[in-house]
Design an enzyme around this catalytic site. Structure first.
Site, PDB file in Angstrom:
ATOM      1  N   HIS A 118      -6.675  -2.610  -1.749  1.00  0.00           N
ATOM      2  CA  HIS A 118      -6.642  -2.077  -0.381  1.00  0.00           C
ATOM      3  C   HIS A 118      -7.875  -1.238  -0.087  1.00  0.00           C
ATOM      4  O   HIS A 118      -8.577  -0.784  -0.992  1.00  0.00           O
ATOM      5  CB  HIS A 118      -5.387  -1.227  -0.153  1.00  0.00           C
ATOM      6  CG  HIS A 118      -5.366   0.044  -0.974  1.00  0.00           C
ATOM      7  ND1 HIS A 118      -5.034   0.059  -2.314  1.00  0.00           N
ATOM      8  CD2 HIS A 118      -5.667   1.332  -0.653  1.00  0.00           C
ATOM      9  CE1 HIS A 118      -5.116   1.291  -2.777  1.00  0.00           C
ATOM     10  NE2 HIS A 118      -5.507   2.099  -1.796  1.00  0.00           N
ATOM     11  N   ASP A 147      -8.498   2.347   2.123  1.00  0.00           N
ATOM     12  CA  ASP A 147      -7.582   3.412   2.541  1.00  0.00           C
ATOM     13  C   ASP A 147      -7.487   3.545   4.061  1.00  0.00           C
ATOM     14  O   ASP A 147      -8.503   3.505   4.772  1.00  0.00           O
ATOM     15  CB  ASP A 147      -8.042   4.763   1.980  1.00  0.00           C
ATOM     16  CG  ASP A 147      -7.800   4.868   0.478  1.00  0.00           C
ATOM     17  OD1 ASP A 147      -6.927   4.157  -0.037  1.00  0.00           O
ATOM     18  OD2 ASP A 147      -8.486   5.687  -0.163  1.00  0.00           O
ATOM     19  N   HIS A 166     -10.029  -0.974  -3.392  1.00  0.00           N
ATOM     20  CA  HIS A 166      -9.728  -0.478  -4.734  1.00  0.00           C
ATOM     21  C   HIS A 166      -8.252  -0.700  -5.043  1.00  0.00           C
ATOM     22  O   HIS A 166      -7.452  -0.971  -4.149  1.00  0.00           O
ATOM     23  CB  HIS A 166     -10.084   1.008  -4.863  1.00  0.00           C
ATOM     24  CG  HIS A 166      -9.387   1.888  -3.872  1.00  0.00           C
ATOM     25  ND1 HIS A 166      -9.864   2.084  -2.589  1.00  0.00           N
ATOM     26  CD2 HIS A 166      -8.246   2.607  -3.950  1.00  0.00           C
ATOM     27  CE1 HIS A 166      -9.051   2.896  -1.941  1.00  0.00           C
ATOM     28  NE2 HIS A 166      -8.045   3.218  -2.732  1.00  0.00           N
ATOM     29  N   ARG A 211      -6.721  13.682  -4.049  1.00  0.00           N
ATOM     30  CA  ARG A 211      -7.660  12.951  -3.184  1.00  0.00           C
ATOM     31  C   ARG A 211      -8.014  13.749  -1.937  1.00  0.00           C
ATOM     32  O   ARG A 211      -7.119  14.259  -1.253  1.00  0.00           O
ATOM     33  CB  ARG A 211      -7.068  11.605  -2.759  1.00  0.00           C
ATOM     34  CG  ARG A 211      -8.077  10.733  -1.994  1.00  0.00           C
ATOM     35  CD  ARG A 211      -7.501   9.376  -1.630  1.00  0.00           C
ATOM     36  NE  ARG A 211      -6.947   9.376  -0.286  1.00  0.00           N
ATOM     37  CZ  ARG A 211      -6.188   8.396   0.214  1.00  0.00           C
ATOM     38  NH1 ARG A 211      -5.882   7.356  -0.531  1.00  0.00           N
ATOM     39  NH2 ARG A 211      -5.736   8.474   1.445  1.00  0.00           N
TER      40      ARG A 211
HETATM   41  O1  LIG Z   1      -4.448   6.230  -8.314  1.00  0.00           O
HETATM   42  C1  LIG Z   1      -5.493   5.597  -8.214  1.00  0.00           C
HETATM   43  O2  LIG Z   1      -6.179   5.272  -9.176  1.00  0.00           O
HETATM   44  C2  LIG Z   1      -6.000   5.161  -6.865  1.00  0.00           C
HETATM   45  C3  LIG Z   1      -5.107   5.656  -5.814  1.00  0.00           C
HETATM   46  C4  LIG Z   1      -5.578   5.256  -4.451  1.00  0.00           C
HETATM   47  O3  LIG Z   1      -5.417   4.168  -4.022  1.00  0.00           O
HETATM   48  C5  LIG Z   1      -6.275   6.267  -3.670  1.00  0.00           C
HETATM   49  O4  LIG Z   1      -6.488   7.384  -4.142  1.00  0.00           O
HETATM   50  O5  LIG Z   1      -6.651   5.967  -2.532  1.00  0.00           O
HETATM   51 FE   LIG Z   2      -6.254   4.015  -2.015  1.00  0.00          FE
END
Ligand SMILES: O=C(O)CCC(=O)C(=O)O
Ligand SMILES: [Fe+2]
Length: 286
Positions: A101, A103, A257, A272
Site C-alpha cells: 500500500h 499510506d 510498502h 510513525r
Molecule cells: O509496520 C511496518 O513495518 C509498516 C507499517 C506501515 O505500513 C506504516 O507505518 O505505514
Molecule cells: Fe503504511
C-alpha cells in the site's frame, strides 16, 4: 547546528533505498542538512538511519521540517502527541499492514512521506519492504503507460477499513462511523507526476484503490490484479531489516510498502510521523 558535510549515503539497491549515516536526527539540524536529506529522499525514495535516540517530540519536530503532519483518523497515538501514530503489534493485534500500500491515499492530499521509528523489535523478523513506483511505471510497455496515463482511480477509506477489521485496534464503532463519514471516496490519477522530480509514478494500491473510473467492473478488477502483482517485482523492491532505534523515511508519492507478518508471538512497536503532501497531478502533456 549540525553541519551537512558529515552525511554519508550508501545505496541499497539500484532502484530504491539508501542508508544515511553520520547524522543524529534528534539534533537541531541546519536547513542545509535538511536540504541534503530531502535530496537523498528524492533520489532514493526511502532512506534509512540507524541507532536513533528519538523521543516522540523529537520525531515529530524532525518530520515537521518537511511539512505539516497528519493525524490518523483511526490508529492509536502517543499520549500528548497525536502526530505520532503507534503501531503496536502483538498476538491480540496482528499487523494489518502486510499488504502492499501507499499510506492514506483516501484523502485529497495524501502524505508526501512518513518517518517510521523502531521502538521495540522482535528477536528476528518484522522486516518492512518498499517498492519504487517510478521503476514500476518505467517497466511497463509504452502502450500500457499511455493507456494508464489517461485514467483516474477511486481511493476509498471504507474499501480498506471495515469495523470487523479493526477488532484489535483501539478504535470503537462510533469513531469508525465518524471517520467513514468524514472520508468519502476520492479520485486520483493512475499515473501521477512527482511534484518535485517531475517523474511519472504508478499511483494505485491494493489497499485503498477500489476501482478504476470509467472501466467496467471486470476490466477494472483485471487491471488492478495485474498492477497489484506488477508492483511486487523484486527489481523494484528493497527489504529493510530493522535494528533497534532505526528510522525509515519514505517518499509516499512514488513508493508502496508492506510489513512482513512473521514475528508473532513477539511484540513489535513502531512510531510513525506522517507528513502531508499535495494533490496528485496527472502527467503533464509532453
Ligand atoms: O509496520 C511496518 O513495518 C509498516 C507499517 C506501515 O505500513 C506504516 O507505518 O505505514
Ligand atoms: Fe503504511
Amino acid at each position: 547546528m549540525a553541519r551537512s558535510n558529515v552525511l554519508e549515503v550508501t545505496p541499497l539497491t539500484s532502484a530504491i533505498g539508501a542508508l544515511l549515516s553520520g547524522i543524529n536526527l534528534a539534533d537541531d539540524l541546519s536547513d542545509d542538512l535538511i536540504g541534503d536529506i530531502r535530496q537523498a529522499l528524492l533520489k532514493h525514495q526511502v532512506i534509512f538511519f540507524e541507532n536513533q535516540d528519538l523521543s516522540p517530540k523529537a520525531q515529530s519536530a524532525f518530520a515537521a521540517r518537511f511539512g505539516d503532519l497528519h493525524v490518523h483518523p483511526l490508529y492509536g497515538k502517543v499520549d500528548g502527541n497525536p502526530e505520532i501514530m503507534v503501531i503496536d503489534n502483538h498476538v491480540d493485534n496482528p499487523t494489518d499492514n502486510n499488504f502492499w500500500h501507499t499510506d492514506v491515499t483516501f484523502i485529497e492530499t495524501p502524505p508526501m512521506g512518513a518517518v517510521l521509528h523502531a521502538r521495540q523489535l522482535p528477536p528476528v523478523g518484522g522486516d518492512t519492504m518498499w517498492s519504487s513506483m517510478t521503476a514500476a511505471y518505467k517497466a511497463l510497455s509504452r502502450p500500457m503507460q499511455t493507456f494508464l496515463e489517461g485514467l483516474e482511480a477511486v481511493h476509498d477509506f471504507a474499501y480498506a477499513f471495515t469495523p470487523q477489521g479493526l477488532a484489535g485496534s483501539q478504535a470503537g464503532a462510533e469513531q469508525y462511523e465518524k471517520a467513514r463519514r468524514e472520508h468519502p471516496p476520492v479520485l486520483h490519477p493512475v499515473i501521477r507526476t512527482h511534484p518535485e522530480t517531475g517523474e511519472p509514478a504508478l499511483f494505485v494500491n491494493s489497499v485503498f484503490t477500489s476501482r478504476i473510473k470509467g472501466l467496467r467492473g471486470e476490466e477494472s478488477r483485471a487491471l488492478m490484479t495485474f498492477l497489484n502483482a506488477h508492483v511486487q517485482k523484486p527489481e523494484f523492491v528493497v527489504r529493510w531489516r530493522w535494528t533497534p532505534g532505526a528510522v525509515a523515511f519514505w517518499d509516499n508519492r512514488c513508493t508502496q510498502h508492506r510489513a512482513v507478518d512473521d514475528f508473532l508471538p513477539h511484540r513489535r512497536v513502531m512510531h510513525r510521523a506522517t507528513i502531508l503532501g499535495d494533490k496528485p497531478a496527472f502527467r503533464a502533456a509532453a
